[in-house]
Design a protein around this motif. Structure first.
Motif, PDB file in Angstrom:
ATOM      1  N   TYR A   1      -8.320  40.859 -92.119  1.00 36.84           N
ATOM      2  CA  TYR A   1      -8.664  41.431 -93.315  1.00 36.84           C
ATOM      3  C   TYR A   1      -9.930  41.219 -93.700  1.00 36.84           C
ATOM      4  N   LEU A   2     -10.618  42.370 -94.188  1.00 39.91           N
ATOM      5  CA  LEU A   2     -12.066  42.342 -94.974  1.00 39.91           C
ATOM      6  C   LEU A   2     -11.590  42.329 -96.436  1.00 39.91           C
ATOM      7  N   VAL A   3     -11.838  41.112 -97.237  1.00 43.33           N
ATOM      8  CA  VAL A   3     -11.276  41.213 -98.669  1.00 43.33           C
ATOM      9  C   VAL A   3     -12.540  42.130 -99.399  1.00 43.33           C
ATOM     10  N   LEU A   4     -12.030  43.103-100.056  1.00 46.08           N
ATOM     11  CA  LEU A   4     -13.000  44.087-100.855  1.00 46.08           C
ATOM     12  C   LEU A   4     -12.956  43.560-102.222  1.00 46.08           C
ATOM     13  N   LYS A   5     -12.065  43.001-102.890  1.00 45.01           N
ATOM     14  CA  LYS A   5     -12.203  42.791-104.244  1.00 45.01           C
ATOM     15  C   LYS A   5     -11.152  41.602-104.566  1.00 45.01           C
ATOM     16  N   VAL A   6     -11.391  40.778-105.533  1.00 46.40           N
ATOM     17  CA  VAL A   6     -10.561  39.776-106.195  1.00 46.40           C
ATOM     18  C   VAL A   6     -10.953  40.136-107.543  1.00 46.40           C
ATOM     19  N   CYS A   7      -9.733  40.451-108.455  1.00 44.87           N
ATOM     20  CA  CYS A   7      -9.956  40.709-109.871  1.00 44.87           C
ATOM     21  C   CYS A   7      -8.549  40.603-110.672  1.00 44.87           C
ATOM     22  N   PRO A   8      -8.528  40.651-111.868  1.00 38.31           N
ATOM     23  CA  PRO A   8      -7.396  40.635-112.573  1.00 38.31           C
ATOM     24  C   PRO A   8      -6.270  41.703-111.965  1.00 38.31           C
ATOM     25  N   PHE A   9      -4.866  41.485-111.968  1.00 42.38           N
ATOM     26  CA  PHE A   9      -4.069  42.351-111.591  1.00 42.38           C
ATOM     27  C   PHE A   9      -3.553  43.309-112.615  1.00 42.38           C
ATOM     28  N   GLU A  10      -4.290  44.265-112.915  1.00 39.50           N
ATOM     29  CA  GLU A  10      -4.310  45.508-113.832  1.00 39.50           C
ATOM     30  C   GLU A  10      -4.306  46.743-112.974  1.00 39.50           C
ATOM     31  N   PRO A  11      -3.135  47.158-112.629  1.00 37.10           N
ATOM     32  CA  PRO A  11      -2.926  48.550-111.827  1.00 37.10           C
ATOM     33  C   PRO A  11      -3.949  49.447-112.020  1.00 37.10           C
ATOM     34  N   LYS A  12      -4.260  49.938-113.257  1.00 31.83           N
ATOM     35  CA  LYS A  12      -5.171  50.967-113.672  1.00 31.83           C
ATOM     36  C   LYS A  12      -6.531  50.747-113.411  1.00 31.83           C
ATOM     37  N   GLU A  13      -6.901  49.487-113.460  1.00 29.39           N
ATOM     38  CA  GLU A  13      -8.360  49.301-112.997  1.00 29.39           C
ATOM     39  C   GLU A  13      -8.434  48.928-111.688  1.00 29.39           C
ATOM     40  N   ILE A  14      -7.382  48.521-110.844  1.00 34.51           N
ATOM     41  CA  ILE A  14      -7.632  48.636-109.378  1.00 34.51           C
ATOM     42  C   ILE A  14      -7.486  49.893-109.018  1.00 34.51           C
ATOM     43  N   ASN A  15      -6.846  50.869-109.347  1.00 37.83           N
ATOM     44  CA  ASN A  15      -6.786  52.188-108.917  1.00 37.83           C
ATOM     45  C   ASN A  15      -8.296  52.755-109.280  1.00 37.83           C
ATOM     46  N   LYS A  16      -8.979  52.575-110.630  1.00 38.81           N
ATOM     47  CA  LYS A  16     -10.359  52.954-110.726  1.00 38.81           C
ATOM     48  C   LYS A  16     -11.360  52.447-109.719  1.00 38.81           C
ATOM     49  N   PHE A  17     -11.035  51.243-109.286  1.00 39.02           N
ATOM     50  CA  PHE A  17     -12.031  50.628-108.224  1.00 39.02           C
ATOM     51  C   PHE A  17     -11.688  51.460-106.836  1.00 39.02           C
ATOM     52  N   LEU A  18     -10.422  51.812-106.639  1.00 41.47           N
ATOM     53  CA  LEU A  18     -10.022  52.283-105.308  1.00 41.47           C
ATOM     54  C   LEU A  18     -10.419  53.751-105.027  1.00 41.47           C
ATOM     55  N   LYS A  19     -10.387  54.525-106.184  1.00 44.89           N
ATOM     56  CA  LYS A  19     -11.137  55.881-105.987  1.00 44.89           C
ATOM     57  C   LYS A  19     -12.481  56.009-105.439  1.00 44.89           C
ATOM     58  N   GLY A  20     -12.469  57.094-104.646  1.00 42.36           N
ATOM     59  CA  GLY A  20     -14.003  57.299-103.864  1.00 42.36           C
ATOM     60  C   GLY A  20     -14.138  56.520-102.786  1.00 42.36           C
ATOM     61  N   LYS A  21     -13.209  55.552-102.362  1.00 40.84           N
ATOM     62  CA  LYS A  21     -13.447  54.450-101.103  1.00 40.84           C
ATOM     63  C   LYS A  21     -12.674  55.155-100.146  1.00 40.84           C
ATOM     64  N   ASN A  22     -12.188  56.281 -99.749  1.00 39.49           N
ATOM     65  CA  ASN A  22     -11.529  56.817 -98.783  1.00 39.49           C
ATOM     66  C   ASN A  22     -10.142  56.101 -98.434  1.00 39.49           C
ATOM     67  N   ILE A  23      -9.532  55.767 -99.615  1.00 37.80           N
ATOM     68  CA  ILE A  23      -8.267  54.924 -99.526  1.00 37.80           C
ATOM     69  C   ILE A  23      -7.163  55.806-100.035  1.00 37.80           C
ATOM     70  N   GLY A  24      -6.279  56.038 -99.213  1.00 38.58           N
ATOM     71  CA  GLY A  24      -4.987  56.880 -99.649  1.00 38.58           C
ATOM     72  C   GLY A  24      -3.919  56.175-100.068  1.00 38.58           C
ATOM     73  N   SER A  25      -3.519  54.829 -99.428  1.00 34.15           N
ATOM     74  CA  SER A  25      -2.225  54.285 -99.653  1.00 34.15           C
ATOM     75  C   SER A  25      -2.528  52.896 -99.980  1.00 34.15           C
ATOM     76  N   VAL A  26      -1.804  52.159-100.463  1.00 34.30           N
ATOM     77  CA  VAL A  26      -1.727  50.790-101.012  1.00 34.30           C
ATOM     78  C   VAL A  26      -0.340  49.905-100.486  1.00 34.30           C
ATOM     79  N   VAL A  27      -0.602  49.021 -99.741  1.00 34.75           N
ATOM     80  CA  VAL A  27       0.758  48.085 -99.516  1.00 34.75           C
ATOM     81  C   VAL A  27       0.844  47.002-100.386  1.00 34.75           C
ATOM     82  N   LEU A  28       1.795  47.085-101.323  1.00 33.34           N
ATOM     83  CA  LEU A  28       2.029  46.121-102.279  1.00 33.34           C
ATOM     84  C   LEU A  28       2.573  44.812-101.802  1.00 33.34           C
TER      85      LEU A  28
END
Length: 134
Positions: free
Chosen positions: A63-90
């Protein structure tokens, strides 16, 4: 958590061969890149982390570590938008009945073809992108 994360094959961990795996990875990386640190996510998940980028056959995912941050799903979603990411494996110790609720919140509105693995430890999210797909 460093720049890269490595998920060892479960068979290596079960056989107690993690020290040997780490030693082989250190030899591959060379002395200038530093070592590999063990990062236990939870009881059943562990990662090795390093600034070195290597490819090792006994690693399940590199893996390439993209980000380490508080586990806040809405904030994580904001970070992922516009980065060509379509799915998340939880990859978190989320209660089974909450899994899809959390995953849907993280994936809401994502449009892309990349997949990110989301690990969670003690309220901290670690977002990782698989480097090698083979």
């Amino acid at each position: 958590m460093k720049l890269n994360a490595y998920e060892p094959e479960p068979s290596v961990v079960a056989a107690g061969l993690l020290p040997e795996l780490v030693e082989s990875m250190v030899q591959m990386a060379g002395p200038l890149m530093g070592g590999f640190e063990l990062f236990r996510v939870d009881k059943k998940r562990l990662l090795l982390t390093s600034d070195a980028l290597i490819k090792q056959s006994m690693i399940k995912n590199h893996y390439l570590v993209l980000k380490v941050c508080p586990f806040e799903p809405k904030e994580i979603n904001k970070f992922l938008k516009g980065k060509n990411i379509g799915s998340v494996v939880l990859r978190a110790g989320v209660k089974p009945e909450k899994y899809w609720e959390v995953r849907n919140e993280v994936e809401k509105g994502l449009e892309g073809n990349k997949t990110v693995h989301l690990f969670v430890k003690d309220g901290t999210a670690i977002l990782c992108e698989v480097i090698f797909n083979d």
